[in-house]
Design a protein around this motif. Structure first.
Motif, PDB file in Angstrom:
ATOM      1  N   LEU A 145       0.842  -1.192   0.000  1.00 42.11           N
ATOM      2  CA  LEU A 145       0.000   0.000   0.000  1.00 42.11           C
ATOM      3  C   LEU A 145       0.882   1.248   0.000  1.00 42.11           C
ATOM      4  O   LEU A 145       0.628   2.222  -0.717  1.00 42.11           O
ATOM      5  CB  LEU A 145      -0.865  -0.028   1.265  1.00 42.11           C
ATOM      6  CG  LEU A 145      -2.035   0.915   1.359  1.00 42.11           C
ATOM      7  CD1 LEU A 145      -3.109   0.476   0.414  1.00 42.11           C
ATOM      8  CD2 LEU A 145      -2.579   0.923   2.775  1.00 42.11           C
ATOM      9  N   GLY A 146       1.946   1.191   0.804  1.00 42.67           N
ATOM     10  CA  GLY A 146       2.905   2.291   0.821  1.00 42.67           C
ATOM     11  C   GLY A 146       3.524   2.503  -0.546  1.00 42.67           C
ATOM     12  O   GLY A 146       3.690   3.635  -1.005  1.00 42.67           O
TER      13      GLY A 146
ATOM     14  N   VAL B 167       1.286   4.490  -2.719  1.00 43.71           N
ATOM     15  CA  VAL B 167       1.302   5.914  -2.376  1.00 43.71           C
ATOM     16  C   VAL B 167       2.605   6.560  -2.863  1.00 43.71           C
ATOM     17  O   VAL B 167       2.596   7.673  -3.389  1.00 43.71           O
ATOM     18  CB  VAL B 167       1.145   6.088  -0.850  1.00 43.71           C
ATOM     19  CG1 VAL B 167       1.188   7.567  -0.484  1.00 43.71           C
ATOM     20  CG2 VAL B 167      -0.154   5.466  -0.379  1.00 43.71           C
ATOM     21  N   ILE B 168       3.719   5.854  -2.700  1.00 44.55           N
ATOM     22  CA  ILE B 168       5.010   6.410  -3.117  1.00 44.55           C
ATOM     23  C   ILE B 168       5.005   6.679  -4.623  1.00 44.55           C
ATOM     24  O   ILE B 168       5.318   7.785  -5.078  1.00 44.55           O
ATOM     25  CB  ILE B 168       6.166   5.443  -2.767  1.00 44.55           C
ATOM     26  CG1 ILE B 168       6.356   5.379  -1.246  1.00 44.55           C
ATOM     27  CG2 ILE B 168       7.469   5.897  -3.422  1.00 44.55           C
ATOM     28  CD1 ILE B 168       7.413   4.397  -0.790  1.00 44.55           C
TER      29      ILE B 168
ATOM     30  N   GLY C 106       2.772   9.469  -5.589  1.00 45.76           N
ATOM     31  CA  GLY C 106       3.383  10.751  -5.222  1.00 45.76           C
ATOM     32  C   GLY C 106       4.476  11.159  -6.186  1.00 45.76           C
ATOM     33  O   GLY C 106       4.586  12.329  -6.559  1.00 45.76           O
ATOM     34  N   VAL C 107       5.279  10.190  -6.598  1.00 43.79           N
ATOM     35  CA  VAL C 107       6.370  10.515  -7.524  1.00 43.79           C
ATOM     36  C   VAL C 107       5.808  10.955  -8.870  1.00 43.79           C
ATOM     37  O   VAL C 107       6.270  11.946  -9.460  1.00 43.79           O
ATOM     38  CB  VAL C 107       7.313   9.303  -7.694  1.00 43.79           C
ATOM     39  CG1 VAL C 107       8.298   9.545  -8.825  1.00 43.79           C
ATOM     40  CG2 VAL C 107       8.075   9.043  -6.396  1.00 43.79           C
TER      41      VAL C 107
ATOM     42  N   GLY D 268       4.505  14.427  -8.457  1.00 49.82           N
ATOM     43  CA  GLY D 268       5.535  15.423  -8.207  1.00 49.82           C
ATOM     44  C   GLY D 268       6.448  15.685  -9.400  1.00 49.82           C
ATOM     45  O   GLY D 268       6.968  16.779  -9.573  1.00 49.82           O
ATOM     46  N   TRP D 269       6.601  14.684 -10.246  1.00 51.49           N
ATOM     47  CA  TRP D 269       7.585  14.759 -11.331  1.00 51.49           C
ATOM     48  C   TRP D 269       6.979  15.422 -12.562  1.00 51.49           C
ATOM     49  O   TRP D 269       6.924  14.852 -13.648  1.00 51.49           O
ATOM     50  CB  TRP D 269       8.036  13.333 -11.661  1.00 51.49           C
ATOM     51  CG  TRP D 269       9.419  13.246 -12.217  1.00 51.49           C
ATOM     52  CD1 TRP D 269      10.293  14.252 -12.460  1.00 51.49           C
ATOM     53  CD2 TRP D 269      10.087  12.029 -12.611  1.00 51.49           C
ATOM     54  NE1 TRP D 269      11.456  13.753 -12.960  1.00 51.49           N
ATOM     55  CE2 TRP D 269      11.356  12.396 -13.062  1.00 51.49           C
ATOM     56  CE3 TRP D 269       9.715  10.678 -12.608  1.00 51.49           C
ATOM     57  CZ2 TRP D 269      12.269  11.450 -13.527  1.00 51.49           C
ATOM     58  CZ3 TRP D 269      10.614   9.744 -13.060  1.00 51.49           C
ATOM     59  CH2 TRP D 269      11.890  10.134 -13.515  1.00 51.49           C
TER      60      TRP D 269
ATOM     61  N   TYR E 120      -4.691   4.400  -8.905  1.00 54.25           N
ATOM     62  CA  TYR E 120      -4.697   4.599  -7.457  1.00 54.25           C
ATOM     63  C   TYR E 120      -5.757   3.733  -6.802  1.00 54.25           C
ATOM     64  O   TYR E 120      -6.118   2.690  -7.325  1.00 54.25           O
ATOM     65  CB  TYR E 120      -4.871   6.089  -7.166  1.00 54.25           C
ATOM     66  CG  TYR E 120      -4.166   6.574  -5.934  1.00 54.25           C
ATOM     67  CD1 TYR E 120      -2.914   6.104  -5.589  1.00 54.25           C
ATOM     68  CD2 TYR E 120      -4.773   7.516  -5.097  1.00 54.25           C
ATOM     69  CE1 TYR E 120      -2.266   6.554  -4.446  1.00 54.25           C
ATOM     70  CE2 TYR E 120      -4.132   7.981  -3.964  1.00 54.25           C
ATOM     71  CZ  TYR E 120      -2.884   7.490  -3.636  1.00 54.25           C
ATOM     72  OH  TYR E 120      -2.253   7.953  -2.513  1.00 54.25           O
TER      73      TYR E 120
END
Lengths: 593, 297
Positions: free
Chosen positions: A139-140, A143-144, A147-148, A151-152, A249
């Protein structure tokens, strides 16, 4: 290498091809809308299968696989996006990438490879986590990666839509890819790695004892499943043409997991059925979503009808059929029951070893309890040694130390001239030490044959594994039950399967932890006879823990007695019977007369 | 230095909320092996009660009690209806069941309340701040830290001295042996859910009083973080959950404060990568659960 019937695999592969062709033909009759639904279905099915390769075989539910789907989508999209558009909208790309403009198939291949490498690195990092902790770690991961991607911005356009991807995914492309993914998943299930991983899923401790490195097999499945997810991601990217990180997601994770779990996580049949079921229900519920009238009744528009419907369906499936509607077996395994060939008892080679096992001043401390205290024993090659003592005297702890499950706090275990103290449990089998467990540890949903085969394949480089399996089953007289699930056998039979599984490792030393527990007198007598023959024929050394003194007295050349962690006697059965310390340990003080 | 202290206070406030949530998750996990995805919805329910009370003009102190009571009730009902049928199933089955419960509740909130964020009336005093030397600390932060401390002390007492607390600890180490000793499974599990609901309710009050709004997905993000915190601390370990919650709070706040502006967008991924790094060295978490040792071969 197949660890199950080749016919099963062929039947499954044929059925997959036939289903795909039939789907394409039928959708062709209904026109473009049906073709779109079927294309999405194929792409979803690839993803569901991908999650299943990992989660089904390892038993660890993954919430993170859509991260790989996302990586596949973005990587392939970056490769096929027209160069002009890339130069204009994605400033952060290096020149070589901005100038690249691949067609769909090479882009998919690159995306799959890149994702596999990323998955390998992640898998190495989080591979040590077990069970629910591993699930939450995935699950982490989701999310990682989400997020990347957000953000990218210079590369992915962030949370905005990533548009302009050529819409090259046709129904035919999706169908072919789906067939490839399904066949790969089916092949993996019965591959060497797949069998080992499933054994590890059923019982990790037993799997290690027969030489299976569960973490390594898990990593293989993880990378393969990530590659399949990347394939699915690349296809959906080139089907939609524009997508955002939200596509990869929680919402879609849940939908795809629902398909897998409702159908049955552990089989390809389950993945297919679940995807069909949920797709059909979604299509039906979607019609209700905007409200409609049935026989004059106006139904109001209820937002999220599909989600509630699917949620309830999952609850129903979990309450009633927690293994999914298709259960734990592939359809072809049910329709064509598999009868493994009978083996010859002689095929197990007599393995000679001059190695003496020496347990040298070993102690094991658990917090305040000293379960084993300064115990030294030796087991000579070919000797049957009885290890007895009252409950809690440290017998099983001693076996766990010898078999590498526990590392002793003090002292040394030496085999021949090699120290095996602290050797990982999955490596002990190749030193020629195999064991059974006090509370039976089989792989219950694998067949008896597969239980033993998994052990044979994972020891001595897997040489002559089938012969060893057949011989071990014949030696224990359970070869007529070979095709049945180990968990369905009677207690006594399960004990014998466990011994057969240990034998298939071709050990020179066999550790038996209460093999006769729960057996009736006849079964115990039968076991005594078999063990006598085994020891004589194979030159096998045995350490036998049991409370059945008839069994111990008839079989053992020598007996050692433990009490409260200490060695109190060591000698021939007749001496032990007369030993006052032993009588006191069993009956209490003052009963020596 | 002042910035550092300021951020440390913030980290305690955020970490405390994570700790309370992670503790609730750990209690349920340690007794029945369920990772409750619907824990966030307990928070959301408490949030909506606060909202409704605000609209009805109920005094805030009283609406806090109502909100917490609602979360406790919801947790117990959830266990009775959704989780009891899967009690002895595998971890994956329970996980998926809770996932489904969570999704159904979210859709219900969207339909019957509103898909959009709703304002919650919060007393003025909570948005004021106090000066300590050079520090400016929000009253809500102080309240959060104080509440967390009180809750942790209360729970420590409860688990050590109360009959049900002791039974829960026993069940966490070895459920079947605990049952053989005459501990009723239903009591322990219902107790664990009630406590986890209580903690979710308290966390919701803290959360809402800092944001003054509630939406159908309100509980999702904090509980997601609490999952991570619970794993970081050691799944099923109560002390671990608290430690994990605080550590995650610290990581997030310090990253937000000290990460260069260009990297801020990657804050969440970086925070999680740090967590993974800790787990690589301690795969069973900061303070591993006692049940791990109890597994017998």
């Amino acid at each position: 290498m197949f660890t199950s019937s080749r016919q099963h695999f062929i039947a499954a592969a044929l059925a997959i091809v036939v289903l795909a062709v039939a789907g394409v033909v039928i959708a062709g009759l209904f026109g473009a809308a049906a073709e779109r639904v079927l294309t999405v279905f194929f792409i979803s099915l690839i993803a569901v299968t991908g999650i299943g390769v990992y989660s089904g075989n390892s038993g660890i539910l993954s919430f993170g696989h859509l991260a790989f789907m996302g990586i596949g989508a973005y990587v392939s999209g970056l490769l096929t996006l027209p160069a002009g558009l890339k130069m204009a909208t994605l400033r952060g790309l290096p020149d070589w990438l901005a100038a690249t403009e691949l067609s769909l198939v090479p882009a998919i291949i690159v995306a799959v490879l890149v994702t596999a490498i990323i998955a390998l690195l992640i898998g190495i990092a989080i591979g040590r986590l077990e069970g629910s902790a591993a699930s939450i770690a995935t699950l982490g991961l989701l999310v990682i990666v989400h997020g990347v991607i957000i953000g990218w911005r210079d590369v992915t356009r962030g949370a905005q839509s990533f548009f302009g991807v050529p819409r090259d995914t046709t129904l035919l492309v999706a169908a072919v890819a789906c067939v490839i993914a399904l066949i790969a998943a089916r092949w993996y299930r019965d591959s060497l790695s797949g069998l080992r991983l499933r054994a590890g899923r059923e019982n990790a401790i037993a799997a290690k004892a027969v030489g299976i490195n569960v973490q390594r097999e898990r990593l293989i499945a993880w990378v393969l499943s990530a590659a399949i997810m990347a394939l699915s991601g690349a296809l959906i990217a080139h089907f939609l043409g524009a997508f955002s990180p939200k596509k990869f997601y929680f919402h879609d994770t849940f939908l795809l997991l629902a398909m897998l779990i409702v159908g049955g996580m552990t089989t390809v049949t389950g993945a297919i059925s679940g995807t069909i079921l949920i797709t059909v229900i979604t299509e039906i519920l979607r019609r209700f979503e905007s409200g409609m009238s049935i026989g004059g009744f106006e139904l109001p528009a209820v937002f999220g009808t599909t989600q509630i419907g699917i949620g309830l369906l999952i609850l129903f499936a979990m309450f009633r059929m927690s293994e999914g509607v298709m259960g734990l077996k592939e359809w072809e395994e049910r329709v064509f029951p598999y009868k493994p060939k009978r083996g010859k008892a002689e095929a197990l080679a007599k393995r000679h070893s001059d190695d003496r096992l020496k347990v040298d001043h070993v102690a094991m401390q658990f917090g305040g309890l000293r379960a084993v205290d300064d115990v030294s024993i030796a087991v000579n090659p070919g000797e049957i040694l009885g290890l007895i003592g009252p409950n809690g005297s440290g017998k099983t702890t001693l076996l766990n130390i010898i078999s590498g499950v526990l590392k002793p706090t003090e002292g040394d275990v030496v085999l021949g001239d090699r120290s095996i103290t602290g050797v990982a449990p999955e490596k002990i089998a190749d030193y020629g030490i195999a064991r059974t467990f006090q509370n039976i540890r089989l792989f219950p949903t694998l067949t008896v044959y597969q239980n033993v085969l998994a052990a044979a394949l994972s020891t001595h480089g897997g040489k002559n594994a089938e012969e060893r399996t057949g011989a071990a089953l014949a030696r224990l007289g359970i070869d007529e039950r070979a095709g049945e699930d180990a968990g369905t056998l009677s207690y006594g039979e399960q004990r014998r399967v466990e011994i057969a599984r240990a034998l298939a490792c071709e050990p020179t030393l066999l550790l038996l932890d209460e093999p006769a527990a729960g057996m009736n007198r006849e079964e115990t007598d039968d076991l005594i006879d078999r063990l006598k023959v085994l020891s004589a024929d194979l030159g096998l050394g045995v350490v036998l823990v049991d409370h059945d003194l008839k069994l111990i007295n008839e079989l053992c050349d020598r007996i050692v007695v433990l009490n409260e962690g200490r060695l109190i006697a060591d000698g021939a059965p007749a001496e032990i019977r007369e030993n006052p310390a032993v009588i006191e340990a069993y009956l209490g003080p003052g009963k020596t007369a | 230095m002042d910035l550092f202290l300021q951020q440390t206070v913030n980290a305690f406030a955020l970490g405390g909320t994570y700790a309370l949530l992670a503790l609730g998750l750990a209690m349920v996990f340690s007794t029945m092996g369920l990772i409750n995805f619907a824990h966030g919805e307990l928070m959301t329910i408490a949030g909506y009660i606060l909202m409704a009370c605000g609209l009805a003009g109920v005094p805030f102190a009283f609406s806090i009690l109502l909100a917490i009571a609602a979360a406790v009730l919801a947790a117990v009902v959830m266990e009775r209806i959704a989780f009891r049928p899967v009690r002895n199933a595998s971890g994956a089955t329970m996980l998926v069941t809770s996932f489904a419960v969570s999704m159904i509740l979210q859709v219900l909130f969207q339909n019957f309340i509103s898909a959009r964020s709703q304002a919650v009336l919060v007393p003025e005093i909570l948005s004021e701040s106090v000066r300590f030397g050079g520090l400016v600390i929000g009253v809500n932060k102080i309240a959060a830290i104080a509440t967390t401390i009180v809750m942790l002390i209360f729970l420590d007492r409860f688990m050590k001295h109360h009959r049900i607390g002791i039974a829960m600890r026993a069940a966490a180490e070895d459920f079947s042996v605990a049952r053989l000793m005459g501990i009723r499974a239903n009591t322990v599990i219902a107790g664990a859910f009630a406590l986890s609901g209580f903690l979710a309710g308290v966390a919701a009050v803290l959360w809402v009083s800092q944001r003054a709004s509630v939406d159908p997905l309100m509980g999702f993000t904090p509980v997601l973080k609490a999952f991570i915190a619970a794993i970081l601390g050691g799944l099923g370990s109560l002390r671990g959950a608290v430690a994990g919650g605080f550590l995650l709070g610290f990581i997030e706040i310090y990253l937000a404060a000290y990460l260069p502006a260009g990297m801020q967008e990657f804050r969440d991924p970086i925070a999680l990568c740090l967590v993974v790094l800790v787990l690589i060295f301690r795969p069973n978490g900061l303070i591993p659960s006692p049940a791990l040792k109890a597994e017998k071969v």
